[in-house]
Design a protein around this motif. Structure first.
Motif, PDB file in Angstrom:
ATOM      1  N   LYS A 258      42.357  41.390  35.428  1.00 13.78           N
ATOM      2  CA  LYS A 258      42.391  40.620  34.168  1.00 13.78           C
ATOM      3  C   LYS A 258      43.226  39.360  34.340  1.00 13.78           C
ATOM      4  O   LYS A 258      42.875  38.305  33.824  1.00 13.78           O
ATOM      5  CB  LYS A 258      42.925  41.478  33.037  1.00 13.78           C
ATOM      6  N   GLY A 259      44.328  39.502  35.061  1.00 12.43           N
ATOM      7  CA  GLY A 259      45.157  38.325  35.335  1.00 12.43           C
ATOM      8  C   GLY A 259      44.406  37.309  36.172  1.00 12.43           C
ATOM      9  O   GLY A 259      44.483  36.108  35.933  1.00 12.43           O
ATOM     10  N   HIS A 260      43.658  37.805  37.142  1.00 15.54           N
ATOM     11  CA  HIS A 260      42.842  36.926  37.985  1.00 15.54           C
ATOM     12  C   HIS A 260      41.765  36.239  37.153  1.00 15.54           C
ATOM     13  O   HIS A 260      41.533  35.034  37.287  1.00 15.54           O
ATOM     14  CB  HIS A 260      42.219  37.727  39.136  1.00 15.54           C
ATOM     15  N   LEU A 261      41.106  36.996  36.280  1.00 12.89           N
ATOM     16  CA  LEU A 261      40.077  36.427  35.409  1.00 12.89           C
ATOM     17  C   LEU A 261      40.683  35.345  34.519  1.00 12.89           C
ATOM     18  O   LEU A 261      40.109  34.267  34.351  1.00 12.89           O
ATOM     19  CB  LEU A 261      39.439  37.518  34.543  1.00 12.89           C
ATOM     20  N   GLN A 262      41.840  35.625  33.960  1.00 11.39           N
ATOM     21  CA  GLN A 262      42.516  34.642  33.108  1.00 11.39           C
ATOM     22  C   GLN A 262      42.803  33.368  33.898  1.00 11.39           C
ATOM     23  O   GLN A 262      42.582  32.266  33.403  1.00 11.39           O
ATOM     24  CB  GLN A 262      43.817  35.251  32.563  1.00 11.39           C
ATOM     25  N   HIS A 263      43.263  33.525  35.135  1.00  9.75           N
ATOM     26  CA  HIS A 263      43.559  32.366  35.989  1.00  9.75           C
ATOM     27  C   HIS A 263      42.287  31.573  36.285  1.00  9.75           C
ATOM     28  O   HIS A 263      42.286  30.340  36.224  1.00  9.75           O
ATOM     29  CB  HIS A 263      44.221  32.835  37.290  1.00  9.75           C
ATOM     30  N   VAL A 264      41.196  32.263  36.589  1.00  5.30           N
ATOM     31  CA  VAL A 264      39.917  31.606  36.879  1.00  5.30           C
ATOM     32  C   VAL A 264      39.431  30.846  35.646  1.00  5.30           C
ATOM     33  O   VAL A 264      38.968  29.700  35.745  1.00  5.30           O
ATOM     34  CB  VAL A 264      38.866  32.633  37.352  1.00  5.30           C
ATOM     35  N   LEU A 265      39.521  31.461  34.473  1.00  4.72           N
ATOM     36  CA  LEU A 265      39.092  30.803  33.236  1.00  4.72           C
ATOM     37  C   LEU A 265      39.914  29.545  32.968  1.00  4.72           C
ATOM     38  O   LEU A 265      39.373  28.503  32.596  1.00  4.72           O
ATOM     39  CB  LEU A 265      39.195  31.762  32.052  1.00  4.72           C
ATOM     40  N   GLU A 266      41.209  29.634  33.162  1.00  7.15           N
ATOM     41  CA  GLU A 266      42.067  28.463  32.931  1.00  7.15           C
ATOM     42  C   GLU A 266      41.757  27.353  33.926  1.00  7.15           C
ATOM     43  O   GLU A 266      41.739  26.175  33.562  1.00  7.15           O
ATOM     44  CB  GLU A 266      43.551  28.864  33.012  1.00  7.15           C
ATOM     45  N   SER A 267      41.493  27.715  35.172  1.00  6.37           N
ATOM     46  CA  SER A 267      41.137  26.715  36.187  1.00  6.37           C
ATOM     47  C   SER A 267      39.828  26.019  35.831  1.00  6.37           C
ATOM     48  O   SER A 267      39.715  24.795  35.913  1.00  6.37           O
ATOM     49  CB  SER A 267      41.005  27.364  37.562  1.00  6.37           C
ATOM     50  N   ARG A 268      38.822  26.794  35.440  1.00  5.62           N
ATOM     51  CA  ARG A 268      37.519  26.224  35.082  1.00  5.62           C
ATOM     52  C   ARG A 268      37.658  25.332  33.851  1.00  5.62           C
ATOM     53  O   ARG A 268      37.070  24.258  33.782  1.00  5.62           O
ATOM     54  CB  ARG A 268      36.500  27.350  34.823  1.00  5.62           C
ATOM     55  N   LYS A 269      38.444  25.762  32.897  1.00  2.00           N
ATOM     56  CA  LYS A 269      38.675  24.978  31.676  1.00  2.00           C
ATOM     57  C   LYS A 269      39.295  23.631  32.035  1.00  2.00           C
ATOM     58  O   LYS A 269      38.876  22.597  31.524  1.00  2.00           O
ATOM     59  CB  LYS A 269      39.592  25.752  30.727  1.00  2.00           C
ATOM     60  N   SER A 270      40.242  23.640  32.940  1.00  2.00           N
ATOM     61  CA  SER A 270      40.894  22.410  33.373  1.00  2.00           C
ATOM     62  C   SER A 270      39.898  21.458  34.035  1.00  2.00           C
ATOM     63  O   SER A 270      39.885  20.259  33.759  1.00  2.00           O
ATOM     64  CB  SER A 270      42.024  22.754  34.337  1.00  2.00           C
TER      65      SER A 270
END
Length: 174
Positions: A151-163
């Protein structure tokens, strides 16, 4: 009006619903309606328009801060053509949809992740992570820890893509 006519300003006259507009240009003593259509494609490219829209106005004025030789009828015609290109419209719709999905996903996953992560840490402060030998003969971590890590990894991936999407959106704005 000649294409090379230097403009004093351009005005987006909005409909009462503020979803459609007429683009009227003013140069010297001449006034000309350049185009009509949906407002959103124009607003997505113009930060000054976004600012004016947020104030609840029914007309948006584009005017250079000083006399600019590039602010001509031809420049606005190219801008209208660019904004009206189906590929550009499709890309902005896609960007907006993906950003909305990421925001929704991050909000729902972020709150549950944060709650679980805090609860997990409080409950397991003094306990070490246990490694156990599985049936295949390899060591694995606790399922709860794996879920939290993914879940932490998914959150990180989502934030990266959003950026990345926000940078791409910013590059397309004038």
């Amino acid at each position: 009006m000649n294409s090379r006519t230097r403009l004093d300003y351009a005005l987006f006259q909005l409909t009462p619903t503020r979803t459609r507009c007429d683009l009227v240009i003013f140069g010297g003593n001449a006034i000309e309606k350049l185009t009509s259509g949906l407002l959103e494609p124009f607003v997505s490219h113009l930060n000054s328009a976004k600012h004016q829209i947020s104030r609840g106005v029914y007309s948006i004025t584009l005017q250079p801060s000083r006399i600019s030789p590039w602010f001509t009828k031809a420049t606005l015609e190219r801008f209208v053509k660019f904004v009206g290109t189906p590929e550009v419209l499709e890309r902005f719709v896609t960007l907006e949809q993906e950003l909305a999905q990421i925001k929704t996903s991050a909000e729902s996953n972020g709150s549950t992740y944060a709650e679980r992560h805090l609860c997990y840490n409080d409950e397991h402060k003094a306990k070490p992570i246990s490694l156990s030998k599985s049936n295949g003969g390899t060591y694995g971590t606790d399922n709860a820890v794996q879920n939290e890590n993914s879940k932490g990894h998914l959150q990180h991936v989502l934030e990266s893509r959003k950026s990345v999407l926000q940078k791409e959106e910013a590059m397309a704005q004038f």
